[in-house]
Scaffold this motif. Structure first.
Motif, mmCIF file in Angstrom:
data_model
loop_
_atom_site.group_PDB
_atom_site.id
_atom_site.type_symbol
_atom_site.label_atom_id
_atom_site.label_comp_id
_atom_site.label_asym_id
_atom_site.label_seq_id
_atom_site.Cartn_x
_atom_site.Cartn_y
_atom_site.Cartn_z
ATOM 1 N N SER A 149 -6.909 3.638 -6.116
ATOM 2 C CA SER A 149 -7.151 5.059 -5.990
ATOM 3 C C SER A 149 -6.555 5.575 -4.691
ATOM 4 O O SER A 149 -6.724 4.961 -3.646
ATOM 5 C CB SER A 149 -8.655 5.343 -6.010
ATOM 6 O OG SER A 149 -8.913 6.698 -5.748
ATOM 7 N N VAL A 150 -5.834 6.682 -4.776
ATOM 8 C CA VAL A 150 -5.388 7.403 -3.597
ATOM 9 C C VAL A 150 -5.933 8.814 -3.728
ATOM 10 O O VAL A 150 -5.724 9.465 -4.738
ATOM 11 C CB VAL A 150 -3.846 7.471 -3.500
ATOM 12 C CG1 VAL A 150 -3.432 8.355 -2.321
ATOM 13 C CG2 VAL A 150 -3.239 6.105 -3.362
ATOM 14 N N THR A 151 -6.637 9.255 -2.695
ATOM 15 C CA THR A 151 -7.164 10.612 -2.672
ATOM 16 C C THR A 151 -6.575 11.338 -1.477
ATOM 17 O O THR A 151 -6.541 10.790 -0.372
ATOM 18 C CB THR A 151 -8.708 10.596 -2.551
ATOM 19 O OG1 THR A 151 -9.243 9.798 -3.586
ATOM 20 C CG2 THR A 151 -9.272 11.992 -2.634
ATOM 21 N N GLY B 98 -15.832 -3.636 -2.204
ATOM 22 C CA GLY B 98 -14.434 -3.606 -1.775
ATOM 23 C C GLY B 98 -14.275 -2.832 -0.498
ATOM 24 O O GLY B 98 -15.078 -2.973 0.417
ATOM 25 N N GLY B 99 -13.246 -1.994 -0.459
ATOM 26 C CA GLY B 99 -13.024 -1.253 0.767
ATOM 27 C C GLY B 99 -12.099 -0.070 0.570
ATOM 28 O O GLY B 99 -11.527 0.133 -0.499
ATOM 29 N N ARG B 100 -11.991 0.707 1.645
ATOM 30 C CA ARG B 100 -11.126 1.882 1.658
ATOM 31 C C ARG B 100 -10.439 1.968 3.006
ATOM 32 O O ARG B 100 -11.035 1.670 4.040
ATOM 33 C CB ARG B 100 -11.940 3.169 1.460
ATOM 34 C CG ARG B 100 -12.575 3.266 0.139
ATOM 35 C CD ARG B 100 -13.444 4.476 -0.068
ATOM 36 N NE ARG B 100 -13.422 5.457 1.006
ATOM 37 C CZ ARG B 100 -14.333 6.387 1.154
ATOM 38 N NH1 ARG B 100 -15.336 6.480 0.322
ATOM 39 N NH2 ARG B 100 -14.259 7.247 2.137
ATOM 40 N N LEU C 261 0.839 -1.195 0.000
ATOM 41 C CA LEU C 261 0.000 0.000 0.000
ATOM 42 C C LEU C 261 0.878 1.250 0.000
ATOM 43 O O LEU C 261 0.632 2.196 -0.747
ATOM 44 C CB LEU C 261 -0.917 -0.018 1.226
ATOM 45 C CG LEU C 261 -1.851 1.169 1.404
ATOM 46 C CD1 LEU C 261 -3.163 0.711 2.015
ATOM 47 C CD2 LEU C 261 -1.244 2.244 2.260
ATOM 48 N N ALA C 262 1.923 1.257 0.817
ATOM 49 C CA ALA C 262 2.818 2.420 0.891
ATOM 50 C C ALA C 262 3.533 2.649 -0.436
ATOM 51 O O ALA C 262 3.720 3.793 -0.856
ATOM 52 C CB ALA C 262 3.824 2.241 2.023
ATOM 53 N N GLN C 263 3.916 1.570 -1.117
ATOM 54 C CA GLN C 263 4.548 1.717 -2.436
ATOM 55 C C GLN C 263 3.567 2.325 -3.426
ATOM 56 O O GLN C 263 3.926 3.206 -4.204
ATOM 57 C CB GLN C 263 5.044 0.362 -2.949
ATOM 58 C CG GLN C 263 5.773 0.460 -4.287
ATOM 59 C CD GLN C 263 7.054 1.257 -4.195
ATOM 60 O OE1 GLN C 263 7.957 0.908 -3.435
ATOM 61 N NE2 GLN C 263 7.152 2.346 -4.948
ATOM 62 N N PHE C 264 2.317 1.883 -3.393
ATOM 63 C CA PHE C 264 1.290 2.450 -4.266
ATOM 64 C C PHE C 264 1.103 3.940 -3.957
ATOM 65 O O PHE C 264 1.014 4.769 -4.860
ATOM 66 C CB PHE C 264 -0.031 1.688 -4.096
ATOM 67 C CG PHE C 264 -1.131 2.181 -4.981
ATOM 68 C CD1 PHE C 264 -1.165 1.850 -6.323
ATOM 69 C CD2 PHE C 264 -2.137 2.992 -4.467
ATOM 70 C CE1 PHE C 264 -2.184 2.313 -7.150
ATOM 71 C CE2 PHE C 264 -3.165 3.455 -5.284
ATOM 72 C CZ PHE C 264 -3.181 3.114 -6.626
ATOM 73 N N ASP D 281 -7.019 8.736 1.569
ATOM 74 C CA ASP D 281 -8.029 7.711 1.340
ATOM 75 C C ASP D 281 -7.507 6.783 0.244
ATOM 76 O O ASP D 281 -7.171 7.249 -0.841
ATOM 77 C CB ASP D 281 -9.301 8.438 0.891
ATOM 78 C CG ASP D 281 -10.517 7.563 0.853
ATOM 79 O OD1 ASP D 281 -10.446 6.469 0.267
ATOM 80 O OD2 ASP D 281 -11.558 7.992 1.376
ATOM 81 N N VAL D 282 -7.405 5.492 0.541
ATOM 82 C CA VAL D 282 -6.885 4.521 -0.425
ATOM 83 C C VAL D 282 -7.939 3.436 -0.646
ATOM 84 O O VAL D 282 -8.352 2.772 0.304
ATOM 85 C CB VAL D 282 -5.577 3.865 0.064
ATOM 86 C CG1 VAL D 282 -5.039 2.892 -0.976
ATOM 87 C CG2 VAL D 282 -4.534 4.914 0.422
ATOM 88 N N GLU D 283 -8.360 3.258 -1.892
ATOM 89 C CA GLU D 283 -9.312 2.200 -2.228
ATOM 90 C C GLU D 283 -8.541 0.937 -2.599
ATOM 91 O O GLU D 283 -7.496 1.004 -3.237
ATOM 92 C CB GLU D 283 -10.197 2.634 -3.383
ATOM 93 C CG GLU D 283 -11.132 3.772 -3.002
ATOM 94 C CD GLU D 283 -12.085 4.124 -4.120
ATOM 95 O OE1 GLU D 283 -12.883 3.241 -4.507
ATOM 96 O OE2 GLU D 283 -12.011 5.266 -4.597
ATOM 97 N N PHE D 284 -9.099 -0.214 -2.206
ATOM 98 C CA PHE D 284 -8.439 -1.491 -2.480
ATOM 99 C C PHE D 284 -9.470 -2.549 -2.850
ATOM 100 O O PHE D 284 -10.663 -2.389 -2.615
ATOM 101 C CB PHE D 284 -7.620 -1.951 -1.270
ATOM 102 C CG PHE D 284 -8.459 -2.283 -0.061
ATOM 103 C CD1 PHE D 284 -8.886 -3.578 0.171
ATOM 104 C CD2 PHE D 284 -8.826 -1.293 0.839
ATOM 105 C CE1 PHE D 284 -9.666 -3.880 1.283
ATOM 106 C CE2 PHE D 284 -9.596 -1.578 1.950
ATOM 107 C CZ PHE D 284 -10.021 -2.880 2.173
ATOM 108 N N SER D 285 -8.969 -3.634 -3.427
ATOM 109 C CA SER D 285 -9.835 -4.773 -3.710
ATOM 110 C C SER D 285 -9.190 -6.025 -3.125
ATOM 111 O O SER D 285 -7.977 -6.082 -2.904
ATOM 112 C CB SER D 285 -10.058 -4.939 -5.217
ATOM 113 O OG SER D 285 -8.844 -5.221 -5.860
#
Length: 133
Positions: free
Chosen positions: A128-130, A99-101, A64-67, A116-120
């Motif tokens: 998505s990172v907002t 999914g989730g955030r 997640l941190a790399q993304f 805010d990070v969306e994941f599946s």
């Protein structure tokens, strides 16, 4: 592998919070994580998903941190994957039908924004990172 045992969750671990704007949410707090599952998605299956997600999070947070680094390197220049992991802290985890955030309100990358990070899947992909504030 790093496997940790979490307190077993069930429907009684959650309380319902109604919303005047539509569907409410089922909310629980476990080991410092706030979990929110939409009313439509709330089920034993989603609770089991959250348990699995909490177990894998400490390992997958590096992905997640790399993304995040790839997504907001110009916004937070000089941050490394390791520094991002250290500065994110625990998220609010919002689960819905698809999914989730992860919502980071108390991160230390700055004091003005929510990340805010969306994941599946079980953090199989991030899409998505907002940065909001």
């Amino acid at each position: 592998t790093l496997k940790r045992r979490l307190r077993k969750m069930d429907k009684n671990s959650f309380y319902f919070e109604a919303s005047p704007y539509g569907n409410g949410e089922y909310i629980a707090e476990i080991e410092g994580y706030k979990i929110e599952i939409s009313e439509d998605a709330f089920s034993e299956e989603k609770i089991a998903f959250v348990e699995a997600l909490l177990e894998i999070y400490p390992i997958k947070v590096y992905d997640l941190a790399q993304f995040c680094k790839n997504s907001f390197d110009s916004f937070y220049p000089g941050e490394t994957v390791e520094s991002i992991v250290e500065k994110l802290h625990q998220p609010i985890i919002r689960i819905d039908e698809i999914g989730g955030r992860f919502i980071y309100c108390h991160h230390e990358l700055d004091s003005d924004h929510i990340i805010d990070v969306e994941f599946s899947g079980l953090m199989d992909s991030f899409f998505s990172v907002t940065i909001d504030g």
